[in-house]
Scaffold this motif. Structure first.
Motif, PDB file in Angstrom:
ATOM      1  N   THR A 128      -9.567   4.397   2.823  1.00 56.45           N
ATOM      2  CA  THR A 128      -8.849   3.153   2.574  1.00 56.45           C
ATOM      3  C   THR A 128      -9.360   2.484   1.297  1.00 56.45           C
ATOM      4  O   THR A 128      -8.568   2.009   0.475  1.00 56.45           O
ATOM      5  CB  THR A 128      -9.009   2.199   3.778  1.00 56.45           C
ATOM      6  N   GLU A 129     -10.664   2.472   1.110  1.00 53.50           N
ATOM      7  CA  GLU A 129     -11.241   1.890  -0.103  1.00 53.50           C
ATOM      8  C   GLU A 129     -10.844   2.686  -1.342  1.00 53.50           C
ATOM      9  O   GLU A 129     -10.589   2.105  -2.401  1.00 53.50           O
ATOM     10  CB  GLU A 129     -12.759   1.806   0.021  1.00 53.50           C
ATOM     11  N   ALA A 130     -10.769   3.992  -1.216  1.00 58.40           N
ATOM     12  CA  ALA A 130     -10.373   4.827  -2.350  1.00 58.40           C
ATOM     13  C   ALA A 130      -8.923   4.573  -2.739  1.00 58.40           C
ATOM     14  O   ALA A 130      -8.593   4.535  -3.935  1.00 58.40           O
ATOM     15  CB  ALA A 130     -10.576   6.308  -2.013  1.00 58.40           C
ATOM     16  N   ILE A 131      -8.059   4.379  -1.766  1.00 54.93           N
ATOM     17  CA  ILE A 131      -6.653   4.073  -2.053  1.00 54.93           C
ATOM     18  C   ILE A 131      -6.553   2.726  -2.760  1.00 54.93           C
ATOM     19  O   ILE A 131      -5.828   2.586  -3.760  1.00 54.93           O
ATOM     20  CB  ILE A 131      -5.807   4.079  -0.768  1.00 54.93           C
ATOM     21  N   ALA A 132      -7.274   1.725  -2.269  1.00 51.57           N
ATOM     22  CA  ALA A 132      -7.252   0.407  -2.906  1.00 51.57           C
ATOM     23  C   ALA A 132      -7.757   0.500  -4.345  1.00 51.57           C
ATOM     24  O   ALA A 132      -7.186  -0.109  -5.256  1.00 51.57           O
ATOM     25  CB  ALA A 132      -8.092  -0.580  -2.101  1.00 51.57           C
ATOM     26  N   PHE A 184       1.711  -4.323  -8.533  1.00 52.30           N
ATOM     27  CA  PHE A 184       1.177  -3.773  -7.287  1.00 52.30           C
ATOM     28  C   PHE A 184       2.190  -2.830  -6.640  1.00 52.30           C
ATOM     29  O   PHE A 184       1.848  -1.733  -6.209  1.00 52.30           O
ATOM     30  CB  PHE A 184       0.812  -4.915  -6.332  1.00 52.30           C
ATOM     31  N   GLU A 185       3.428  -3.252  -6.591  1.00 46.67           N
ATOM     32  CA  GLU A 185       4.482  -2.449  -5.964  1.00 46.67           C
ATOM     33  C   GLU A 185       4.707  -1.132  -6.702  1.00 46.67           C
ATOM     34  O   GLU A 185       4.918  -0.094  -6.077  1.00 46.67           O
ATOM     35  CB  GLU A 185       5.787  -3.252  -5.891  1.00 46.67           C
ATOM     36  N   GLN A 186       4.671  -1.178  -8.029  1.00 45.71           N
ATOM     37  CA  GLN A 186       4.841   0.049  -8.811  1.00 45.71           C
ATOM     38  C   GLN A 186       3.690   1.020  -8.562  1.00 45.71           C
ATOM     39  O   GLN A 186       3.909   2.218  -8.424  1.00 45.71           O
ATOM     40  CB  GLN A 186       4.932  -0.280 -10.299  1.00 45.71           C
ATOM     41  N   ALA A 187       2.479   0.490  -8.508  1.00 40.51           N
ATOM     42  CA  ALA A 187       1.314   1.340  -8.262  1.00 40.51           C
ATOM     43  C   ALA A 187       1.407   1.981  -6.884  1.00 40.51           C
ATOM     44  O   ALA A 187       1.104   3.170  -6.716  1.00 40.51           O
ATOM     45  CB  ALA A 187       0.026   0.531  -8.391  1.00 40.51           C
ATOM     46  N   CYS A 188       1.837   1.222  -5.891  1.00 41.88           N
ATOM     47  CA  CYS A 188       1.999   1.770  -4.538  1.00 41.88           C
ATOM     48  C   CYS A 188       3.086   2.847  -4.517  1.00 41.88           C
ATOM     49  O   CYS A 188       2.951   3.855  -3.812  1.00 41.88           O
ATOM     50  CB  CYS A 188       2.333   0.662  -3.551  1.00 41.88           C
ATOM     51  N   ALA A 189       4.134   2.646  -5.285  1.00 43.36           N
ATOM     52  CA  ALA A 189       5.210   3.641  -5.350  1.00 43.36           C
ATOM     53  C   ALA A 189       4.685   4.944  -5.952  1.00 43.36           C
ATOM     54  O   ALA A 189       5.025   6.036  -5.477  1.00 43.36           O
ATOM     55  CB  ALA A 189       6.384   3.102  -6.159  1.00 43.36           C
ATOM     56  N   VAL A 190       3.857   4.848  -6.985  1.00 44.69           N
ATOM     57  CA  VAL A 190       3.278   6.044  -7.607  1.00 44.69           C
ATOM     58  C   VAL A 190       2.467   6.828  -6.572  1.00 44.69           C
ATOM     59  O   VAL A 190       2.519   8.057  -6.524  1.00 44.69           O
ATOM     60  CB  VAL A 190       2.383   5.660  -8.809  1.00 44.69           C
ATOM     61  N   LEU A 191       1.733   6.104  -5.726  1.00 47.00           N
ATOM     62  CA  LEU A 191       0.888   6.748  -4.717  1.00 47.00           C
ATOM     63  C   LEU A 191       1.630   7.039  -3.414  1.00 47.00           C
ATOM     64  O   LEU A 191       1.043   7.547  -2.466  1.00 47.00           O
ATOM     65  CB  LEU A 191      -0.329   5.856  -4.432  1.00 47.00           C
ATOM     66  N   LYS A 192       2.917   6.685  -3.378  1.00 43.91           N
ATOM     67  CA  LYS A 192       3.767   6.924  -2.207  1.00 43.91           C
ATOM     68  C   LYS A 192       3.213   6.261  -0.933  1.00 43.91           C
ATOM     69  O   LYS A 192       3.143   6.866   0.141  1.00 43.91           O
ATOM     70  CB  LYS A 192       3.981   8.422  -1.984  1.00 43.91           C
ATOM     71  N   ASP A 203       2.108  -0.292   5.039  1.00 46.98           N
ATOM     72  CA  ASP A 203       0.675  -0.266   4.723  1.00 46.98           C
ATOM     73  C   ASP A 203       0.315  -1.102   3.502  1.00 46.98           C
ATOM     74  O   ASP A 203      -0.866  -1.365   3.253  1.00 46.98           O
ATOM     75  CB  ASP A 203       0.222   1.173   4.476  1.00 46.98           C
ATOM     76  N   MET A 204       1.310  -1.525   2.754  1.00 52.08           N
ATOM     77  CA  MET A 204       1.044  -2.194   1.479  1.00 52.08           C
ATOM     78  C   MET A 204       0.277  -3.502   1.637  1.00 52.08           C
ATOM     79  O   MET A 204      -0.594  -3.810   0.838  1.00 52.08           O
ATOM     80  CB  MET A 204       2.348  -2.430   0.726  1.00 52.08           C
ATOM     81  N   GLU A 205       0.569  -4.273   2.670  1.00 50.50           N
ATOM     82  CA  GLU A 205      -0.090  -5.579   2.824  1.00 50.50           C
ATOM     83  C   GLU A 205      -1.591  -5.419   3.044  1.00 50.50           C
ATOM     84  O   GLU A 205      -2.380  -6.209   2.528  1.00 50.50           O
ATOM     85  CB  GLU A 205       0.542  -6.366   3.977  1.00 50.50           C
ATOM     86  N   ARG A 206      -1.982  -4.388   3.766  1.00 49.57           N
ATOM     87  CA  ARG A 206      -3.416  -4.134   3.988  1.00 49.57           C
ATOM     88  C   ARG A 206      -4.107  -3.902   2.650  1.00 49.57           C
ATOM     89  O   ARG A 206      -5.187  -4.439   2.393  1.00 49.57           O
ATOM     90  CB  ARG A 206      -3.592  -2.919   4.893  1.00 49.57           C
ATOM     91  N   TYR A 207      -3.493  -3.113   1.793  1.00 48.47           N
ATOM     92  CA  TYR A 207      -4.088  -2.814   0.481  1.00 48.47           C
ATOM     93  C   TYR A 207      -4.034  -4.025  -0.448  1.00 48.47           C
ATOM     94  O   TYR A 207      -4.941  -4.256  -1.216  1.00 48.47           O
ATOM     95  CB  TYR A 207      -3.417  -1.607  -0.156  1.00 48.47           C
ATOM     96  N   ARG A 208      -2.961  -4.811  -0.337  1.00 46.89           N
ATOM     97  CA  ARG A 208      -2.835  -6.011  -1.176  1.00 46.89           C
ATOM     98  C   ARG A 208      -4.009  -6.955  -0.905  1.00 46.89           C
ATOM     99  O   ARG A 208      -4.570  -7.552  -1.832  1.00 46.89           O
ATOM    100  CB  ARG A 208      -1.517  -6.716  -0.906  1.00 46.89           C
ATOM    101  N   LYS A 209      -4.409  -7.074   0.346  1.00 46.93           N
ATOM    102  CA  LYS A 209      -5.525  -7.950   0.714  1.00 46.93           C
ATOM    103  C   LYS A 209      -6.853  -7.441   0.173  1.00 46.93           C
ATOM    104  O   LYS A 209      -7.767  -8.229  -0.045  1.00 46.93           O
ATOM    105  CB  LYS A 209      -5.605  -8.090   2.231  1.00 46.93           C
ATOM    106  N   MET A 210      -6.960  -6.149  -0.042  1.00 43.03           N
ATOM    107  CA  MET A 210      -8.214  -5.554  -0.497  1.00 43.03           C
ATOM    108  C   MET A 210      -8.408  -5.689  -2.011  1.00 43.03           C
ATOM    109  O   MET A 210      -9.524  -5.564  -2.504  1.00 43.03           O
ATOM    110  CB  MET A 210      -8.271  -4.071  -0.117  1.00 43.03           C
ATOM    111  N   ILE A 211      -7.326  -5.901  -2.717  1.00 44.62           N
ATOM    112  CA  ILE A 211      -7.405  -5.908  -4.194  1.00 44.62           C
ATOM    113  C   ILE A 211      -7.670  -7.312  -4.710  1.00 44.62           C
ATOM    114  O   ILE A 211      -7.254  -8.275  -4.257  1.00 44.62           O
ATOM    115  CB  ILE A 211      -6.119  -5.316  -4.811  1.00 44.62           C
TER     116      ILE A 211
END
Length: 66
Positions: free
Chosen positions: A27-31, A45-53, A58-66
């Protein structure tokens, strides 16, 4: 972990802790990857998540980590 008799299953406990650590590390590596893409490529943020599919759920969890 305790079994039905109240005894600890140390092997299971160690395996569970190891798996938890792997999941947290993943999870930390994805963030970190999202943040790197955002900074390096000037992506949102949305574009980066799209690149990583990354799934929208799951996006909100990662948004909170960044």
């Amino acid at each position: 972990m305790m079994n039905k008799e109240g005894n600890y299953n140390m092997c299971k406990a160690v395996i569970d802790l190891t798996n938890k650590g792997r999941t947290e590390g993943y999870t930390e590596a994805i963030a970190f990857s999202i943040k790197s893409i955002m900074q390096s490529l000037n992506y949102s943020f949305e574009q980066a998540c799209a690149v990583l599919k990354i799934d929208a759920k799951d996006m909100e969890r990662y948004r909170k980590m960044i």
